[in-house]
Every structure is written in structure tokens, then in C-alpha cells.
Design an enzyme around this catalytic site. Structure first.
Site, PDB file in Angstrom:
ATOM      1  N   PRO A 266       0.818  -1.209   0.000  1.00 45.41           N
ATOM      2  CA  PRO A 266       0.000   0.000   0.000  1.00 45.41           C
ATOM      3  C   PRO A 266       0.854   1.262   0.000  1.00 45.41           C
ATOM      4  CG  PRO A 266      -0.077  -1.086   2.139  1.00 45.41           C
ATOM      5  CD  PRO A 266       0.682  -1.989   1.240  1.00 45.41           C
ATOM      6  N   SER A 267       0.227   2.370  -0.273  1.00 42.31           N
ATOM      7  CA  SER A 267       0.916   3.658  -0.295  1.00 42.31           C
ATOM      8  C   SER A 267       1.538   3.936   1.073  1.00 42.31           C
ATOM      9  CB  SER A 267      -0.104   4.730  -0.649  1.00 42.31           C
ATOM     10  OG  SER A 267       0.500   5.968  -0.593  1.00 42.31           O
ATOM     11  N   GLY A 268       2.764   4.437   1.055  1.00 43.20           N
ATOM     12  CA  GLY A 268       3.445   4.763   2.305  1.00 43.20           C
ATOM     13  C   GLY A 268       4.077   3.564   2.987  1.00 43.20           C
TER      14      GLY A 268
ATOM     15  N   GLU B 222       7.204   2.133 -11.830  1.00 38.16           N
ATOM     16  CA  GLU B 222       6.221   2.089 -12.909  1.00 38.16           C
ATOM     17  C   GLU B 222       5.135   3.130 -12.685  1.00 38.16           C
ATOM     18  OE1 GLU B 222       6.307  -2.515 -14.324  1.00 38.16           O
ATOM     19  OE2 GLU B 222       4.757  -1.884 -12.918  1.00 38.16           O
TER      20      GLU B 222
HETATM   21  P1  ATP Z   1       3.841   5.260  -2.486  1.00 32.31           P
HETATM   22  O1  ATP Z   1       3.382   3.982  -3.087  1.00 32.31           O
HETATM   23  O2  ATP Z   1       2.703   6.106  -2.062  1.00 32.31           O
HETATM   24  O3  ATP Z   1       4.850   5.994  -3.320  1.00 32.31           O
HETATM   25  P2  ATP Z   1       5.871   4.119  -0.777  1.00 32.31           P
HETATM   26  O4  ATP Z   1       5.558   2.727  -0.378  1.00 32.31           O
HETATM   27  O5  ATP Z   1       6.867   4.286  -1.868  1.00 32.31           O
HETATM   28  O6  ATP Z   1       4.558   4.916  -1.080  1.00 32.31           O
HETATM   29  P3  ATP Z   1       7.676   5.750   0.767  1.00 32.31           P
HETATM   30  O7  ATP Z   1       7.691   6.885  -0.185  1.00 32.31           O
HETATM   31  O8  ATP Z   1       8.871   4.886   0.837  1.00 32.31           O
HETATM   32  O9  ATP Z   1       6.365   4.843   0.538  1.00 32.31           O
HETATM   33  O10 ATP Z   1       7.378   6.363   2.202  1.00 32.31           O
HETATM   34  C1  ATP Z   1       7.422   5.592   3.369  1.00 32.31           C
HETATM   35  C2  ATP Z   1       7.230   6.523   4.552  1.00 32.31           C
HETATM   36  O11 ATP Z   1       8.319   7.409   4.639  1.00 32.31           O
HETATM   37  C3  ATP Z   1       5.994   7.380   4.463  1.00 32.31           C
HETATM   38  O12 ATP Z   1       5.401   7.357   5.741  1.00 32.31           O
HETATM   39  C4  ATP Z   1       6.489   8.770   4.159  1.00 32.31           C
HETATM   40  O13 ATP Z   1       5.706   9.725   4.809  1.00 32.31           O
HETATM   41  C5  ATP Z   1       7.875   8.752   4.726  1.00 32.31           C
HETATM   42  N1  ATP Z   1       8.795   9.580   3.897  1.00 32.31           N
HETATM   43  C6  ATP Z   1       9.043   9.424   2.582  1.00 32.31           C
HETATM   44  N2  ATP Z   1       9.960  10.308   2.165  1.00 32.31           N
HETATM   45  C7  ATP Z   1      10.303  11.062   3.230  1.00 32.31           C
HETATM   46  C8  ATP Z   1      11.230  12.143   3.441  1.00 32.31           C
HETATM   47  N3  ATP Z   1      11.977  12.623   2.468  1.00 32.31           N
HETATM   48  N4  ATP Z   1      11.306  12.661   4.672  1.00 32.31           N
HETATM   49  C9  ATP Z   1      10.560  12.175   5.690  1.00 32.31           C
HETATM   50  N5  ATP Z   1       9.685  11.150   5.559  1.00 32.31           N
HETATM   51  C10 ATP Z   1       9.550  10.587   4.350  1.00 32.31           C
END
Ligand code: ATP
Length: 631
Positions: free
Chosen positions: A379-381, A507
């Protein structure tokens, strides 16, 4: 991060200032020389007035008139020429310094870690590179020399004044000293305001850049008024700041004018008494007043120059701050150069936090063998982009280690690693150049034949060749003149040309039309072949063909396996998958069958995509059904 609201004392900046000025000490020396001649020539006029009044007028010695006038004319010519020389030498050199410094700051910023960019706005960084360095113009330009020249004149004048009248000079200098104490206090107040102005300016520019770049979203949500308000508020803050400095400078010039009046009145009073008491001739008095002007004027001038220098210091202070950030490759740990890597990537007990104490990834263990495809889903995040960011060495793990071909990524020289890395992101970085330039971005100077080959494989040729200017078509900022699918094809061609050992793919989630989808897919197959690939997978075709799928949730790997094994297990992956694509009716796996060798990436990408068909899934993205091995 250094505290950006606190300004350093000017003396703390002296080593930095000297660092900039040292290579230009020759220019400065000539500048000071010219200034000395200029100021000495300036003494001729007041000195000659004594002879004009006392000898030519008082004693009617007309034969002295011509030499006096000639001396004044020559002195004026010398003053004019030296001023011209000062501008030519110092102002031009100051502009060269600014150009050099901009390049230096830009290249330094380019070497800073991704984390620095995470916490600094793009526009603010642009301001640091373009505007903050401007202040130095005043330091090396005429500002510093004028400042020194003013002091020099004041010194000459002081010596002559003391010779003429110790009492009158003591009174005048006493008042001036009191005034300079006030000035000191005033500059102490002004400098932080200048520093704040640069900060506000950077913020306003940053936001403006974002809203212009994001014009489609702004207009799409009809947010022009809101953006106008945000900009208006920013400009208002800037205006208030400028008004505050103008307040301070206008008080200072008011005070200096009053000071001038008071000193003049006092001198008139004392001078008249001296002349009446026959202690001074009228000519001496006139030249005394002119010399006194030369003592007072620099002090008043210092108000103007001092403001410029304060600005210069504030800019330099911010420039120093950026230059003090440690570039990622200057890390003392990074000593191991990598040769050509096979692409064996391993995470061992990796935990990671962007901000201290807020763990995002927990105890990640994974192994990706050379040439395999690892799909990250969740999932997202969940942390997918974070895992990929760690593979790119954008960040370092808080705990555990990441190994590439057995070398701890923490110790690896980034230049030797990143050249073997290829990155294709959803929002690929395309710039306002030609298609050819955008493709060749990954390998500048690559032979034309290879660029064209990469374009052919990624099917860039199909659209590029139909454009009037072919590969020389300029694609607009961020590639806006291309469609989403075309942009992706350019970024795939770019990655193919780079021929990386390790490939990162994010992707696109947005559903491309099925034709673009299949064209992109073919380029992707070719791209992934024989490389260790990490893909944040949204496409069914990628997910099903991956050698391993890692299901991330809350920063942990909760499931891992092939598509078949995970689907059959009926766990979290099954849920995610069926929610998106529905239950697979054409694929039945016997228990345990999913543990078999995963389907390999095709050795050659299908030239015509003939083995696949596109289907619309109710409520889901269009996807292509790839005949399973069992079929
Ligand atoms: P999505 O599918 O929505 O892109 P994701 O699985 O790739 O999500 P990440 O972008 O790796 O998720 O984020 C994981 C967590 O890290 C999230 O809770 C996000 O808020 C936090 N996060 C991401 N980038 C940063 C950053 N530069 N600084 C602080 N927190 C971050």
C-alpha cells in the site's frame, strides 16, 4: 543544518572573505593604489584654496592664479582617470568572481545528498546560487575600496586639520566619534534584516517557481486566486523587510545631515573667533572647512557603503552555509571504488529513518541475485520508494547494511557505483532540450548509432521520426510537449543507452492506453534483461514475471515469493492483487507449484507483442493477460 536565522559576526567571515579576495589581491592592490592617488589628488582643491584666498585675493599675487588653476585641473583629471580605472578593474573583476562563485555553489549543491534536497526548496536553492552570491560584488567591487578610500581621505584630512587647529579638530572629531558609535549600533540592527530579506526572497521565489511549474494543477483546481494570495503575502513580507531597512537608513542619513549642520555651525563659531583674534587667516579657515568636509564626508559615505557591505556579508553568510554542507562523496567512509558490478544486492537487517527516531523501515532482509527482477508491492506509504532510495545510496541505513557484490554500500565511492545504476521513475526528469539530448543525458557523447538503437528499442523512433525536426525536436520544460507514454519511452531509451548493471524502475500508476502500455512494456523487457532490477510494480505483467515479489507494509516485508506462490498462499498479496485485478480465473495453481522456478524474463523482447493481449478489468486498470506457463 546550520541555523539559518542566526547571522555570523563579520569577523567570523574574514577567513572566507580572504579566501575569495586572495586570488584577486593583485586587482585589489591596484585598486587601493588608484584609490590612494584619487584621494591625494582630491586634497589639491582644499589646499589650493588657502593660497587663492590669502595670496591671490588677499595679497593680490595674481601670478599665482594660473599655477593654482592648473594644479586644480590636473588634480581633477587624475581623479577622473583613477575613478574610471577603478570601475574597469574592480567592478569587472567582481562580476567575474560572481560568475565563478555561482558555478562553485551550483557544483557543490549538486554534490549534496538527497536528504539535503528533501529539506530545502528548489526555488530557495536557486536563489542561493543566483542571488546570494551577488552581494560579493560590493565586497570586491568599488564598495570595499570606497570604504578604504574614505578612511584614507579621513586620515589625510585629520592630519592636516590637526596641524591647522587642534582645538577645533578635537571638537569636530569628538562629535564624529559619537556618531560612529551610533552607526555601529545601527549596522548591527540592519544586518539581520538583510539576512532575513534574502531568506524571504528565497522562499517567495521558491513558491513562485513551484506554482509556475505546476500551472496545470493550479488552473485545474482553479487555485489562481489562492496562489495570488500566497504570492501577495510573500511580496508583502518582502516589502515590510525593505521598509524596515529603509527606515533604518533614512534615520541614519537624517542623523548624518544634522551632524553635518551641527559641526558646520560650531566650526563657523570657533573659526570666526580665531580669525577675529588673528590666530587664523580667512584662507586657512576656508581650506580648514574644505578639509573638514573631507573628514566628515567619508563618515557619511560609510553609511551608504556600510549598507552595501552589510548586504554583501549577509549574502556571503548564506553562501558559506551552503558551502559548509558536506558533499556525499566527501564522506570519509566512502573509500572503496567498485569495479564493474555483477549486480548482487543484499539487505541485511536494514532499518531506516528519515528523521531521527522515526523508523520507516524495520529489519529488512533481502537478496537480489545478478540479473533478477525484484518487484516491490504494497500500500501507499509502505516504504517501497524508501527501499529503492537505499539501493540508490541516496540514504544510509540507520541499522544493518546493504551490500553490492559483497561491498558495504556505506563505504563505496558513489561515483563508481552510480555510473552502474539506471533509474526510470514515474516522473522522469526530462528537460527542455531535444529528444536526442534527453536520451543521451545518461551517456553524453555516446555514438549516434547507439542513441538511435536505444530509441528504436524503446520505440522512441516511432513518434520522433514523425516530428518535423525528428530527434532534434525540443520537448519543452519537463517534456510537456510529449504525451505521458512518449515521455516514458524517452526515459526508457535513456536507461537502455546507459546500460546499467542495476536498474530501478518506478512504474507509472496512471493507466496508459493499451497501445502505449504494450509499446512501453516491450522496451521494459529489453531494459530489464540481464540486469538486477528493482521495480515498484504496478503492472500485472511485471508483477507476474518478477523473480521475487516483496510485499511491504508499515515498513516491513510481510510476504515474499513469486506471484504464483503468493497468490496461492491467499495472504496479503492475494488481497492486494485481487482488489486491483480481480480473481484470476485462468490461472489455477496446485499447492506448491508456485515455489517452482519463476518465469524468466524473455531472452528477446517480443518484437510484435504478439503473445499478449490486452483486456479491460472491471473496475481496474487495463492490463494485459500474459499466458501463464501452465497455459
Ligand atoms: P507510495 O506507493 O505512495 O509511493 P511508498 O511505499 O513508496 O509509497 P515511501 O515513499 O517509501 O512509501 O514512504 C514511506 C514513509 O516514509 C511514508 O510514511 C512517508 O511519509 C515517509 N517519507 C518518505 N519520504 C520522506 C522524506 N523525504 N522525509 C521524511 N519522511 C519521508
Amino acid at each position: 543544518m546550520p541555523d539559518s536565522t542566526k547571522s555570523a559576526h563579520w569577523w567570523e567571515m574574514l577567513p572566507d572573505i580572504w579566501e575569495f579576495l586572495r586570488p584577486r589581491r593583485g586587482h585589489l592592490a591596484i585598486g587601493f593604489g588608484l584609490m590612494a592617488v584619487n584621494r591625494l589628488a582630491g586634497l589639491v582643491l582644499p589646499a589650493s584654496s588657502k593660497f587663492l584666498f590669502d595670496n591671490v585675493i588677499g595679497k593680490r599675487q595674481l601670478q599665482l592664479l594660473l599655477p593654482i588653476i592648473l594644479a586644480v585641473l590636473v588634480a581633477t583629471a587624475v581623479q577622473g582617470l583613477t575613478s574610471f580605472g577603478l570601475t574597469q578593474i574592480l567592478s569587472k573583476e567582481a562580476q567575474r568572481l560572481i560568475a565563478q562563485l555561482r558555478v562553485r555553489v551550483q557544483s557543490h549543491v549538486g554534490r549534496l545528498p538527497v536528504a539535503y534536497y528533501d529539506s530545502n526548496k528548489a526555488g530557495a536553492l536557486v536563489a542561493r546560487i543566483m542571488t546570494d552570491v551577488e552581494g560579493l560584488r560590493n565586497l570586491l567591487g568599488t564598495g570595499l575600496v570606497q570604504f578604504a578610500g574614505g578612511l584614507m581621505t579621513a586620515l589625510f584630512a585629520f592630519i592636516i586639520l590637526m596641524k591647522i587647529s587642534v582645538t577645533m579638530t578635537a571638537v569636530a572629531v569628538g562629535i564624529l566619534l559619537a556618531f560612529s558609535l551610533v552607526l555601529r549600533k545601527a549596522f548591527a540592527v540592519i544586518r539581520p534584516i538583510f539576512r532575513e530579506r534574502r531568506k524571504i526572497n528565497a522562499e517567495v521565489t521558491g513558491r513562485l517557481t513551484e506554482s509556475i511549474a505546476g500551472v496545470r494543477v493550479v488552473k485545474g483546481y482553479h487555485a489562481e486566486q489562492r496562489e495570488r494570495k500566497v504570492f501577495f503575502d510573500g511580496v508583502q513580507r518582502l516589502l515590510e523587510n525593505v521598509l524596515r531597512t529603509l527606515n533604518a537608513t533614512s534615520y541614519m542619513s537624517l542623523a548624518s545631515t544634522v551632524l553635518l549642520g551641527v559641526v558646520s555651525a560650531l566650526m563657523m563659531y570657533m573659526g570666526a573667533q580665531e580669525i577675529v583674534g588673528q590666530h587664523m587667516t580667512p584662507g586657512t579657515f576656508v581650506s580648514y572647512i574644505l578639509f573638514l568636509g573631507m573628514l566628515v564626508a567619508p563618515v557619511v559615505q560609510v553609511v551608504g557603503v556600510g549598507t552595501q557591505l552589510s548586504e554583501a556579508m549577509a549574502g556571503l553568510d548564506r553562501t558559506r552555509e551552503v558551502l559548509a554542507e558536506t558533499p556525499e562523496d566527501d564522506d570519509a567512509e566512502r573509500t572503496v571504488p567498485l569495479g564493474t558490478v555483477r549486480g548482487d544486492v543484499r539487505f541485511e537487517h536494514v532499518s531506516f529513518a528519515y528523521e531521527a527516531g522515526k523508523i520507516i523501515l524495520h529489519d529488512i532482509n533481502l537478496g537480489a541475485g545478478p540479473g533478477t527482477v525484484t518487484a516491490l508491492v504494497g500500500p501507499s506509504g509502505a516504504g517501497k520508494s524508501t527501499v529503492v532510495g537505499l539501493v540508490c545510496a541516496f540514504y544510509k541505513p540507520v541499522e544493518g547494511a546493504i551490500f553490492v557484490d559483497g561491498a558495504d554500500l556505506r563505504t563505496v565511492r558513489l561515483d563508481s557505483y552510480r555510473t552502474q545504476l539506471g533509474v526510470v521513475l514515474q516522473e522522469s526528469f526530462l528537460f527542455d532540450g531535444t529528444i536526442r539530448e534527453n536520451v543521451a543525458f545518461s551517456r553524453p557523447g555516446a555514438p549516434e548509432a547507439e542513441v538511435l538503437k536505444a530509441c528504436r528499442i524503446a520505440r522512441v523512433d516511432e513518434f520522433a521520426e514523425s516530428f518535423e525536426h525528428g530527434y532534434d525536436t525540443v520537448i519543452g520544460e519537463r517534456g510537456v510537449k510529449l504525451s505521458g507514454g512518449q515521455r516514458q519511452r524517452v526515459s526508457i531509451a535513456r536507461a537502455i543507452l546507459a546500460d546499467p548493471r542495476i536498474l530501478i524502475l518506478d512504474e507509472a500508476t496512471s493507466s496508459l492506453d493499451s497501445e502505449s502500455e504494450s509499446q512501453i512494456q516491450e522496451g521494459m523487457y529489453y531494459l530489464m534483461r540481464g540486469r538486477t532490477t528493482f521495480v515498484i510494480a504496478h503492472r500485472l505483467s511485471t508483477i507476474r514475471k518478477a523473480d521475487q515479489i516483496l510485499v511491504l507494509e508499515g515498513g516491513r516485508i510481510v510476504e515474499r515469493g513469486t506471484h504464483e506462490s503468493l497468490y496461492a498462499a491467499g495472504g496479503r498479496y492475494f488481497e492486494l492483487y485481487t482488489k486491483q485485478y480481480g480473481v484470476e480465473s485462468n490461472l489455477f495453481l496446485a499447492p506448491g507449484e508456485g515455489d517452482a522456478e519463476p518465469p524468466p524474463i524473455p531472452a528477446t523482447f517480443p518484437a510484435d507483442g504478439s503473445s499478449e493481449t490486452t483486456q479491460e478489468v472491471p473496475g481496474g486498470e487495463p492490463f494485459r493477460v500474459i499466458p501463464s506457463r501452465e497455459a
